[in-house]
Each structure stands twice: as structure tokens, then as C-alpha cells.
Write a protein that holds these residues in place. Structure first.
Motif, PDB file in Angstrom:
ATOM      1  N   LEU A 105     -13.128  14.420   2.545  1.00 20.41           N
ATOM      2  CA  LEU A 105     -14.464  13.853   2.503  1.00 20.41           C
ATOM      3  C   LEU A 105     -14.387  12.371   2.149  1.00 20.41           C
ATOM      4  O   LEU A 105     -15.064  11.530   2.742  1.00 20.41           O
ATOM      5  N   VAL A 106     -13.529  12.055   1.182  1.00 19.79           N
ATOM      6  CA  VAL A 106     -13.359  10.656   0.790  1.00 19.79           C
ATOM      7  C   VAL A 106     -12.932   9.820   1.991  1.00 19.79           C
ATOM      8  O   VAL A 106     -13.478   8.760   2.269  1.00 19.79           O
ATOM      9  N   GLU A 107     -11.949  10.351   2.747  1.00 18.29           N
ATOM     10  CA  GLU A 107     -11.453   9.607   3.897  1.00 18.29           C
ATOM     11  C   GLU A 107     -12.550   9.397   4.927  1.00 18.29           C
ATOM     12  O   GLU A 107     -12.691   8.338   5.495  1.00 18.29           O
ATOM     13  N   ARG A 108     -13.323  10.459   5.151  1.00 17.63           N
ATOM     14  CA  ARG A 108     -14.327  10.360   6.215  1.00 17.63           C
ATOM     15  C   ARG A 108     -15.547   9.571   5.790  1.00 17.63           C
ATOM     16  O   ARG A 108     -16.352   9.177   6.619  1.00 17.63           O
ATOM     17  N   LEU A 109     -15.707   9.404   4.493  1.00 15.45           N
ATOM     18  CA  LEU A 109     -16.853   8.631   4.015  1.00 15.45           C
ATOM     19  C   LEU A 109     -16.533   7.141   3.981  1.00 15.45           C
ATOM     20  O   LEU A 109     -17.437   6.309   3.961  1.00 15.45           O
ATOM     21  N   ALA A 110     -15.242   6.811   3.980  1.00 16.54           N
ATOM     22  CA  ALA A 110     -14.855   5.419   3.765  1.00 16.54           C
ATOM     23  C   ALA A 110     -15.506   4.489   4.787  1.00 16.54           C
ATOM     24  O   ALA A 110     -16.183   3.520   4.419  1.00 16.54           O
ATOM     25  N   ASP A 111     -15.339   4.799   6.071  1.00 13.69           N
ATOM     26  CA  ASP A 111     -15.862   3.900   7.086  1.00 13.69           C
ATOM     27  C   ASP A 111     -17.375   3.746   7.040  1.00 13.69           C
ATOM     28  O   ASP A 111     -17.879   2.626   7.051  1.00 13.69           O
ATOM     29  N   PRO A 112     -18.119   4.860   6.972  1.00 14.91           N
ATOM     30  CA  PRO A 112     -19.574   4.701   6.881  1.00 14.91           C
ATOM     31  C   PRO A 112     -20.000   3.845   5.682  1.00 14.91           C
ATOM     32  O   PRO A 112     -20.877   2.990   5.823  1.00 14.91           O
ATOM     33  N   LEU A 113     -19.378   4.048   4.530  1.00 12.98           N
ATOM     34  CA  LEU A 113     -19.786   3.280   3.354  1.00 12.98           C
ATOM     35  C   LEU A 113     -19.428   1.809   3.517  1.00 12.98           C
ATOM     36  O   LEU A 113     -20.225   0.924   3.180  1.00 12.98           O
ATOM     37  N   LEU A 114     -18.247   1.540   4.043  1.00 15.73           N
ATOM     38  CA  LEU A 114     -17.866   0.148   4.279  1.00 15.73           C
ATOM     39  C   LEU A 114     -18.863  -0.500   5.229  1.00 15.73           C
ATOM     40  O   LEU A 114     -19.263  -1.646   5.068  1.00 15.73           O
ATOM     41  N   HIS A 115     -19.259   0.267   6.217  1.00 14.08           N
ATOM     42  CA  HIS A 115     -20.191  -0.279   7.191  1.00 14.08           C
ATOM     43  C   HIS A 115     -21.553  -0.586   6.564  1.00 14.08           C
ATOM     44  O   HIS A 115     -22.141  -1.626   6.831  1.00 14.08           O
ATOM     45  N   LEU A 116     -22.021   0.327   5.737  1.00 13.22           N
ATOM     46  CA  LEU A 116     -23.309   0.093   5.079  1.00 13.22           C
ATOM     47  C   LEU A 116     -23.234  -1.144   4.178  1.00 13.22           C
ATOM     48  O   LEU A 116     -24.176  -1.943   4.117  1.00 13.22           O
ATOM     49  N   LEU A 164     -20.481  15.230   8.964  1.00 15.84           N
ATOM     50  CA  LEU A 164     -20.061  15.794   7.681  1.00 15.84           C
ATOM     51  C   LEU A 164     -21.112  16.766   7.154  1.00 15.84           C
ATOM     52  O   LEU A 164     -21.016  17.227   6.028  1.00 15.84           O
ATOM     53  N   GLY A 165     -22.114  17.024   7.958  1.00 18.08           N
ATOM     54  CA  GLY A 165     -23.166  17.922   7.528  1.00 18.08           C
ATOM     55  C   GLY A 165     -24.138  17.245   6.585  1.00 18.08           C
ATOM     56  O   GLY A 165     -24.855  17.911   5.839  1.00 18.08           O
ATOM     57  N   GLY A 166     -24.154  15.935   6.599  1.00 13.37           N
ATOM     58  CA  GLY A 166     -24.986  15.209   5.650  1.00 13.37           C
ATOM     59  C   GLY A 166     -26.189  14.549   6.293  1.00 13.37           C
ATOM     60  O   GLY A 166     -26.483  14.754   7.474  1.00 13.37           O
ATOM     61  N   MET A 182      -9.688  25.071  22.094  1.00 17.78           N
ATOM     62  CA  MET A 182      -9.745  25.171  20.642  1.00 17.78           C
ATOM     63  C   MET A 182     -10.053  23.807  20.041  1.00 17.78           C
ATOM     64  O   MET A 182      -9.660  22.792  20.591  1.00 17.78           O
ATOM     65  N   GLN A 183     -10.717  23.803  18.921  1.00 21.99           N
ATOM     66  CA  GLN A 183     -10.990  22.544  18.260  1.00 21.99           C
ATOM     67  C   GLN A 183     -11.199  22.779  16.773  1.00 21.99           C
ATOM     68  O   GLN A 183     -11.595  23.867  16.369  1.00 21.99           O
ATOM     69  N   GLU A 184     -10.911  21.766  15.979  1.00 25.08           N
ATOM     70  CA  GLU A 184     -11.141  21.858  14.547  1.00 25.08           C
ATOM     71  C   GLU A 184     -12.493  21.199  14.264  1.00 25.08           C
ATOM     72  O   GLU A 184     -12.716  20.071  14.678  1.00 25.08           O
ATOM     73  N   VAL A 185     -13.387  21.908  13.616  1.00 25.44           N
ATOM     74  CA  VAL A 185     -14.711  21.326  13.391  1.00 25.44           C
ATOM     75  C   VAL A 185     -15.139  21.500  11.935  1.00 25.44           C
ATOM     76  O   VAL A 185     -14.621  22.349  11.221  1.00 25.44           O
ATOM     77  N   VAL A 186     -16.079  20.648  11.536  1.00 26.69           N
ATOM     78  CA  VAL A 186     -16.662  20.754  10.210  1.00 26.69           C
ATOM     79  C   VAL A 186     -17.918  21.612  10.327  1.00 26.69           C
ATOM     80  O   VAL A 186     -18.810  21.320  11.115  1.00 26.69           O
ATOM     81  N   VAL A 187     -17.985  22.667   9.558  1.00 28.80           N
ATOM     82  CA  VAL A 187     -19.133  23.566   9.638  1.00 28.80           C
ATOM     83  C   VAL A 187     -20.301  22.993   8.845  1.00 28.80           C
ATOM     84  O   VAL A 187     -20.135  22.568   7.702  1.00 28.80           O
ATOM     85  N   GLN A 188     -21.449  22.956   9.461  1.00 29.52           N
ATOM     86  CA  GLN A 188     -22.645  22.590   8.727  1.00 29.52           C
ATOM     87  C   GLN A 188     -23.474  23.853   8.587  1.00 29.52           C
ATOM     88  O   GLN A 188     -23.903  24.427   9.568  1.00 29.52           O
ATOM     89  N   THR A 189     -23.656  24.275   7.352  1.00 30.01           N
ATOM     90  CA  THR A 189     -24.372  25.528   7.176  1.00 30.01           C
ATOM     91  C   THR A 189     -25.857  25.283   7.411  1.00 30.01           C
ATOM     92  O   THR A 189     -26.365  24.191   7.190  1.00 30.01           O
ATOM     93  N   LEU A 190     -26.516  26.322   7.880  1.00 24.99           N
ATOM     94  CA  LEU A 190     -27.944  26.191   8.149  1.00 24.99           C
ATOM     95  C   LEU A 190     -28.690  26.603   6.886  1.00 24.99           C
ATOM     96  O   LEU A 190     -28.699  27.773   6.529  1.00 24.99           O
ATOM     97  N   THR A 191     -29.280  25.640   6.227  1.00 24.93           N
ATOM     98  CA  THR A 191     -29.959  25.982   4.992  1.00 24.93           C
ATOM     99  C   THR A 191     -31.457  26.093   5.209  1.00 24.93           C
ATOM    100  O   THR A 191     -32.152  26.731   4.443  1.00 24.93           O
TER     101      THR A 191
END
Lengths: 113, 584
Positions: free
Chosen positions: B312-323, B429-431, B536-545
Motif C-alpha cells: 500500500l505504501v508503494e502504491r500510494l507514493a506516486d499519487p501522494l507525490l502528485h498531489l 486501491l479500493g479507495g 490470469m491476472q493479479e488484482v486488488v479486491v475492492q469489497t462491496l460495502t
């Protein structure tokens, strides 16, 4: 084998580029554009599945339909091949008619989103 | 004889070198802000010194030289020959950046890509041989001169033993790598069309022992997968127990469940790192962009201690830097403008992270000019879009690909990647991304992402125009459906010697799919009928809340690389529902 496949596919009136090894196939793919690929799992240098997964992981070739041909008819090979992203699978031995029928629909189908 | 284990070495090298660079950057920024201390100079010296050694070992000559120069500069500072002035800090920061470029350069990745794919036998076969690595890029010109992968391979094969020849997985182009072993490295001048990648042997001195170890995430994932497999075994044991009803067995199964849960939690905790790793990267960006743009800015960081999953840290880095870049280029005014408006000359950019239940919230706020609604409205009109009413509308517009109110892209934000990319990364990231802005006062972007990333391998299947994802553990086999058998109450499909009920995924979701051509066989009885298998693919699951959307049979959603939203099937629930329906 390659000659046979090309002869069988002649009715498609397409132009063919042949490659003798996995690396050559990937090189050809990089240098020209193709509408479809037929891929033999049995190659001297790479396993056909490696070539297939390379093609599927590469943005530019993701959507190119791939027909995999192989002598291995076992179920798990079929599963592996289809799961690795093959568009269709054909087991050797096959008749010219069969490979033609397998490939023809791949050429008209719209690429996958 | 030392065994060749350069793959681990290459990964260790990169990881360690980058850690030193991060340390260097942090120390230099401290020096710039709080002044020089002997400790900071010592720390810088040590890190550059270590980097010099590391780079030397992997044959990154230029990087070793750069580190050496930095080290010499610091030696002179230590001896009191000259102070660590602002200009010298700049030079060291430039050196750190150049080093980062070299270390992250593709050469390192070529090496690790090739080495990671070697089989045990190939690796053992390297023995004491001199190992060299080169790459070949095919071009039409080369092909016309008959310089192609086959001819290159043949010529290389005469000069050395080709241990492995493989295509490289890189962005746009195709390259081939050749890993060679021989008594000596081939003469590069004989192969003008090849690029050579430095390879070092792993007789490198080991770091002094400490109680910490570096572990690659894939290894942790492997452990997690094994835990998953154990849980599966446990479930089967429990089924057996229900048949045989043995108290001792029952107790053991219960104990095993507790232990497995504990184990899963322990592995999950291993992946946690402090968010500070990303936040400290912001400092460098803020410093650079504020200089470029002539704005003065104070950066306030909060929540560096929050523990988050490494991925999560790795995937958040670019968006945060961009913001953060966005805030500096679009948000904060230049010093002159701020003075004229009676604001403090120095702007403030605050990045505050905290946990909120099972989510991580990061707020990136600047006290700049706010978002100009008028300007956005005009631009929207120009594109034939409705004018924004609420702040959400505003954000939606800003997140449209290609929507920019800036006449031309500048260096910081707006290099063709805009908020749309940020929003997409957060969604993946489901966010959620949200916005607050007040004209003339502030703009704040809030990122809210689930703390626990659930990543699964899925098989993507197509039905009609829809794509669905079937979690890999539910896929036992895939079959081609040749013929179906209509029976009372359903359809059967031939699977080897058995006939299994067919569930058309299209019917389950009201999608017109025609006759299914492929069947996904799970070990739960029925076969899921689909039109096509996409891979096949690796994906991040976003739960349906959202209770309005959540329904049995759906495990969640995921977003593919193309931005397309895909439903993830909950196979056990679908099967249960279908069987109940058939029984009714």
C-alpha cells in the motif's frame, strides 16, 4: 509442421511470417504488425507458454489473438494454455480444415477490451 | 569456491543502496533546515562511503566515482577545510539524485530479471565461469542487414556458452537478453549491436550481522499462500470430522483454526512499514518544485509512524507525490502574490495521515488560492460538459482525463498525467479521493484507502460484453464445452466421464451471452459457463460495502489496468444460490 500450417491456412488469403524459435517469433512481433498468431508449444528454445505469457504481458500485443497448437492433449495443458491467455487451442494431429476453422473466427472477432 | 547467487545479490544491492540514498536525502534536508551538526556530516560520509563500495561491487563505475567525489567533499568538511554551505548541500543532493538514476536504471533491472528466471541447474552450471550479460534490441534496419536475434545468438554462441536467452519484459520496446558463461568475457567490439550490462560475482563481503533481515515481499506472499493452503486443509479436516464425529479430532481442528488465524495475522504484520518512508520522499519533491516555481513553502508532516502494508505504501507514493506537486504548482501563490494579498509570505503544505478504523486517511492541504470555480466552469463549457454545482462535481471534472485549466503543462504537475491518474490509482486501491476548497484560502485533497489490501489471482472471463473475475483458488480446471445436455431443472455439461450442472454466468447476471463455449470447473460441482477466457491476472479486491450494491454471489470488484470495473464472483455463494434455486 510450419509449412503444413501455412498451407492449411492459405485459403485465408493472408500473408504469413514464420519464425523457427520463440525468440525469433517475439522479434518478428516487435518488427511487424500481426492480426493473429499460431503458436506451437513445442519450440527449440523457449516453451510456448513462455512466449504466450510474454505476448500477453506486453501491452502492444495483449489483444492479438493466439491459436495454440500442440501434440499434448492432456487436460491440464489445455487449462494452462487457456489460462495463460490463448484465444483458442488445437490439439495435433489436426486436419487443415480444423485449423482453418479454429483460426478464421479469431480474425473477425473484435479485439478484447 | 563461492556459489553464484548474484540474483539475491542484485536485489539486496538495490534495496540497500536505495536505503542509503534515502538516508542521505533526509540528512541533507535536515542540514538545510536546521544547520550542520558533526553527526549529520558523519552520517552522510558513512552512507556515501558504503554506496561507493556497493556500486563498485556491481560494476556501476560512474556511480562509484560519484559517491567517491561526494565522500571527498565530506572529508574536507570534516577536516574543517570548508563549511557545508548551501551550495555544497545542493551538489550533494544532485549527486544523490544522479546515483538514484543510475541505480534504478534499467541495467540493474535487466540483471535481476534474467537472474530471477534462471533454473537451479542453470545457476549451478555457472560455477566459476566468467559470467557476462548483454542485450540486443531488434530494429527493422538491423533486420534488413540480417542482424537479428537468430544471427546474434549464433555469433554469441561461438564466443561463449549461452546460459540463457530470453525476451525482456519492458514498457514499449522488445529487447533480448543473453546470459553468457565462459573463460573470459567476449570482446564487446566484436558485437557493436549489443549493449553490455555489468555483472559482479557474489564474493562480496557480507554486512555485519544484525537482528533485522530484509525479506522480499514475494517471499512473504509465498508464506501467505501456504497459510491459505493450510486453511483449506483444515476445512477439509473439519468436513471429515463432521462425518466421523471424534472429540479428539474436533479439539485438534479447533486448535488448528486458532493457530492458523494467529499465523495469518503474524504474517500480515510482517508486511507493515511506517508511512514515513513515503512522506519523507515528499520533502525532496517539495524542495525542488518550490525552488523551480519561486514559492516559499513550509511542509508539515504528520502520521509518519502510522503502520501500513508495504504494498500500500508503494502504491500510494506516486499519487501522494502528485498531489503535493499539484499543490505547489496550482495551489500555492508566488511570494509576491501572497504578500500583495496580505497572506504570510511562506505558504503551508500539510500532509496528515491517520488511521480511521480499517482505513488510512491522508489529507494533502495547501493554504493557496483555492480552486477557481469560474475557470473550471469555463473549461467545462468549452468541452461541452455541465457546469459544476457541488464540490464533488468539481472534483469529477478535475479528474477527467485531459482536463486542465492550465494553458500549458509545466514541469511539476501537469506533465500529461493529471488528477485522473491520481484518482484512478486511488480507486484501484479500493479507495476514494475527495476535495475541499475555499477560494483564496485553501485546497485539500483527501485520500481514503482500506488498510488491508486484498490481492488475489483471478481468471478473467468474458460473457457477452461483460468481463468477470473468478478467484484462482476456485478454478480447478477449464474445459471447452462441446455439447450440453438438457435435463429437467437444468443443463448438464460433459466433463470427462462426469456430467456436471452448468451455470451460465450470463443468466446469473442477466447478461445476454449466447451459448457458453468454455466452462470453469471448480471443485464445488457445477461448471460456470462463459464465452471466452481472457487470462490470469493479479488484482486488488475492492469489497462491496454499500448495501445497495452488495449482493450474495459477488466477492467484490476490481479495476483492470484499462480502468474497466470488473465484478469478482463469489463462487461458493453463487453455487449455493443456484442449488437452492434448483431445489425450490
Amino acid at each position: 509442421m510450419r509449412k503444413m500450417v501455412m498451407a492449411a491456412l492459405r485459403p485465408l488469403q493472408a500473408s504469413f511470417v514464420e519464425a523457427g524459435t520463440g525468440l525469433e517469433a517475439i522479434e518478428k512481433l516487435a518488427l511487424e504488425t500481426f492480426e493473429a498468431i499460431t503458436l506451437d508449444l513445442n519450440m527449440p528454445d523457449m516453451h510456448g507458454l513462455e512466449v504466450l505469457s510474454f505476448v500477453r504481458n506486453h501491452q502492444a500485443y495483449q489483444k492479438v489473438p493466439v491459436l495454440v497448437v500442440s501434440t499434448r492433449g492432456e487436460d491440464d495443458t489445455r487449462t494452462q494454455v487457456l489460462a495463460a491467455g490463448a484465444t483458442a487451442y488445437l490439439t495435433k494431429p489436426f486436419t487443415p480444415r480444423q485449423i482453418l476453422d479454429a483460426l478464421r473466427p479469431l480474425l473477425v472477432e473484435a479485439p478484447v477490451d | 569456491m563461492t556459489e553464484f547467487s548474484a540474483d539475491e545479490f542484485a536485489a539486496d544491492f538495490r534495496e540497500e543502496a536505495l536505503a542509503h540514498l534515502q538516508q542521505i536525502t533526509r540528512l541533507l534536508l535536515d542540514v538545510e533546515r536546521d544547520g550542520v551538526t558533526p553527526e549529520s556530516v558523519d552520517g552522510l560520509f558513512r552512507s556515501f562511503h558504503t554506496l561507493k563500495g556497493l556500486c563498485g561491487m556491481v560494476g556501476l563505475e560512474r556511480a562509484a566515482t560519484l559517491s567517491h567525489e561526494a565522500e571527498s567533499l565530506l572529508t574536507r568538511v570534516r577536516r574543517g577545510q570548508h563549511p557545508l554551505s548551501g551550495e555544497r548541500v545542493d551538489r550533494l543532493l544532485d549527486a544523490a539524485r544522479a546515483l538514484q538514476d543510475i541505480i534504478e536504471h534499467r541495467e540493474a533491472s535487466v540483471l535481476s530479471q534474467v537472474l530471477s528466471q534462471l533454473t537451479e541447474a542453470e545457476r549451478a552450471g555457472l560455477g566459476d565461469a566468467v559470467v557476462s550479460l548483454c542485450t540486443f534490441t531488434p530494429t527493422p534496419e538491423r533486420a534488413a542487414r540480417n542482424v537479428n536475434v537468430a544471427s546474434v545468438r549464433e555469433r554469441l554462441g561461438q564466443a561463449a556458452r549461452i546460459v540463457r536467452a530470453m525476451p525482456l519484459q519492458e514498457g514499449g520496446q522488445v529487447r533480448f537478453a543473453f546470459l553468457l558463461a565462459g573463460h573470459a568475457a567476449p570482446d564487446p567490439t566484436l558485437f557493436p549491436e549489443l549493449e553490455w550490462v555489468p555483472v559482479a560475482r557474489s564474493e562480496a563481503p557480507r554486512q555485519p550481522t544484525s537482528t533485522a533481515v530484509r525479506v522480499d515481499i514475494p517471499r512473504l506472499d509465498e508464506v501467505m499462500r501456504m497459510v491459505g493452503a493450510l486453511m483449506h486443509t483444515r476445512a477439509r479436516l473439519e468436513l471429515i470430522n463432521q462425518e466421523v464425529r471424534d472429540d479428539r479430532l474436533e479439539e485438534l481442528v479447533a486448535r488448528m483454526s486458532r493457530q492458523l488465524r494467529g499465523m495469518r495475522e503474524a504474517v500480515t504484520r510482517l508486511r507493515l512499514v511506517p508511512l514515513g518512508d513515503v512522506l519523507s520522499r515528499l520533502e525532496l519533491v517539495v524542495r525542488d518544485v518550490s525552488r523551480e516555481r519561486g514559492v516559499q513553502v513550509r511542509l508539515l508532516l504528520e502520521g509518519e509512524e502510522v503502520q501500513v502494508d508495504k504494498l500500500l505504501v508503494e502504491r500510494l507514493a506516486d499519487p501522494l507525490l502528485h498531489l503535493a506537486r499539484n499543490a505547489l504548482t496550482h495551489g500555492l501563490e508566488t511570494t509576491d502574490v501572497r504578500r500583495a494579498e496580505g497572506k504570510p509570505e511562506s505558504g503551508t503544505l500539510s500532509v496528515v495521515a491517520r488511521r480511521e478504523g480499517e482505513s488510512l486517511c491522508v489529507r494533502v492541504e495547501d493554504d493557496g488560492r483555492g480552486i477557481d470555480r469560474q475557470q473550471v466552469t469555463e473549461r467545462a463549457r468549452g468541452l461541452g460538459l455541465p457546469a459544476p454545482v457541488t464540490t464533488t462535481d468539481l472534483l469529477d471534472l478535475l479528474c477527467r482525463p485531459g482536463f486542465s485549466t492550465r494553458p500549458q503543462a509545466d514541469l511539476g504537475a501537469g506533465r500529461g498525467v493529471g488528477l485522473d491518474v491520481v484518482a484512478q490509482a486511488i480507486r484501484a486501491l479500493g479507495g476514494r479521493l475527495s476535495l475541499e476548497t475555499e477560494p483564496g484560502r485553501m485546497t485539500a485533497f483527501m485520500v481514503k484507502v482500506p488498510l488491508s489490501l486484498v490481492i488475489v489471482d483471478v481468471l478473467l472471463v468474458e460473457v457477452g460484453a461483460e468481463i468477470y473475475a473468478v478467484p484462482r483458488p476456485e478454478v480447478d480446471r477449464v474445459i471447452e464445452i462441446e455439447a450440453v445436455l438438457l435435463v429437467e431443472g437444468g443443463t448438464l455439461v460433459q466433463d470427462g466421464a462426469r456430467a456436471r450442472p452448468l451455470l451460465r454466468v450470463g443468466d446469473l447476471f442477466g447478461v445476454d451471452g449466447g451459448a457458453p463455449r468454455y466452462g470453469v470447473v471448480s471443485d464445488r460441482g457445477p461448471v460456470l459457463g462463459v464465452d471466452r477466457l481472457l487470462g490470469m491476472q493479479e488484482v486488488v479486491v475492492q469489497t462491496l460495502t454499500d448495501p445497495l450494491v452488495a449482493r450474495p454471489g459477488l466477492a467484490g470488484t476490481t479495476e483492470l489496468g484499462s480502468g474497466r470495473l470488473v465484478l469478482i464472483l463469489d463462487v461458493p455463494a453463487l453455487v449455493r444460490d443456484a442449488l437452492r434455486g434448483a431445489a425450490a
